[in-house]
Design an enzyme around this catalytic site. Structure first.
Site, PDB file in Angstrom:
ATOM      1  N   GLY A 110      38.009 -21.447  29.386  1.00 42.25           N
ATOM      2  CA  GLY A 110      38.493 -20.619  28.301  1.00 42.25           C
ATOM      3  C   GLY A 110      37.444 -19.709  27.727  1.00 42.25           C
ATOM      4  N   CYS A 111      36.305 -19.538  28.374  1.00 46.32           N
ATOM      5  CA  CYS A 111      35.211 -18.800  27.765  1.00 46.32           C
ATOM      6  C   CYS A 111      34.589 -17.844  28.756  1.00 46.32           C
ATOM      7  CB  CYS A 111      34.151 -19.772  27.240  1.00 46.32           C
ATOM      8  SG  CYS A 111      32.741 -18.964  26.500  1.00 46.32           S
ATOM      9  N   GLY A 112      34.390 -16.597  28.335  1.00 48.41           N
ATOM     10  CA  GLY A 112      33.833 -15.608  29.230  1.00 48.41           C
ATOM     11  C   GLY A 112      32.395 -15.256  28.957  1.00 48.41           C
TER      12      GLY A 112
END
Length: 267
Positions: A110-112
């Site tokens: 869920g994290c870029g």
């Protein structure tokens, strides 16, 4: 179940209205994928282990590790213990620039931007995007894509737990779809596939089953994609990035309407 199908079957006990019984359920696969560039480990991302060549190509392009498809010389995928390793060979100039800006990333689905070492490494200066065909009303194309997307989401139908990134012609016709537990992974897979196939990314738009977050807008702008359309809401930073780039950002996309967010310039 075929190998690397993107899902696994697990035993469950279903309970509903006071009754229940044993059964099975299909769940999306999530596994560590190590990206190794010219022999140096660069990132470990949690992803659905399908289309990993496309994922790796899209990642190095959208993260600015390489400037174009021609900078990627080779990609090799192999299963490695509990996860997967993707070895890329890229142009030496790109590799040296990467080493100068090196960051160790421990990615999550869920994290870029997980793992960047300081705020100064956060790239908020997008390249300008141009697409003459966007001068007209895009609502009909968005409606067409929204109407069609579900038919292409095979992994979503099996598991109920993945994101989709679709490449659409200007009229909204969906031409290809990639899925992953991470929304930015799905976009990287799509962009990698388009790049490897030599697709001009100015000649269409991306439609996604997720919200519009900063990293999606940034990745789309970096590749010159003129429009990003999403089913769910945008974040404020996604709107700012899209506006600075001239990227059309359209969210809350349904068959009967959408909301355009890139209307005003941002200083």
């Amino acid at each position: 179940m075929a190998a690397h199908s993107g899902y696994e079957t697990r035993p469950v006990r279903r309970r509903r209205a006071g009754s229940g019984g044993p059964g099975t359920d299909s769940v999306a696969q999530e596994a560590p994928v190590a990206l190794v560039i010219n022999g140096i480990s660069h990132a470990v991302m949690m992803a659905t282990p399908t289309d990993l060549e496309q994922f790796a190509a899209g990642f190095v392009l959208t993260e600015g590790v390489v400037g174009s498809r021609s900078d990627i010389y080779d990609i090799e995928v192999r299963e490695h213990g509990a996860g997967y390793e993707v070895d890329l060979v890229v142009a030496q100039q790109c590799f040296m620039q990467m080493k100068d800006k090196r960051r160790a990333m421990a990615g999550r689905s869920g994290c870029g931007v997980c793992g960047i070492e300081s705020l100064s490494m956060l790239d908020l200066a997008p390249e300008p995007v141009e697409a003459p065909w966007l001068g007209r009303d895009v609502a009909p194309a968005v409606a067409a894509a929204a109407r069609e997307l579900g038919r292409h989401q095979e992994l979503m139908r099996a598991t109920g737990g993945v994101h989709a990134a679709a490449w659409c012609a200007p009229d909204g016709t969906i031409q290809r779809v990639y899925e992953d537990v991470g929304r930015h992974n799905a976009l990287d897979k799509l962009i990698g596939a388009l790049a490897l196939q030599g697709q001009d990314m100015r000649d269409g738009f991306v439609f996604m089953s997720s919200r519009a977050s900063y990293e999606l807008a940034r990745k789309a702008a970096r590749m010159g994609i003129p429009m990003l359309a999403t089913i769910s809401a945008p974040s404020s930073l996604a709107i700012d990035i899209a506006t600075r780039a001239g990227l059309k950002l359209v969210s809350f996309c349904r068959q009967d309407g959408c909301v355009e967010y890139t209307l005003l310039s941002v200083d």
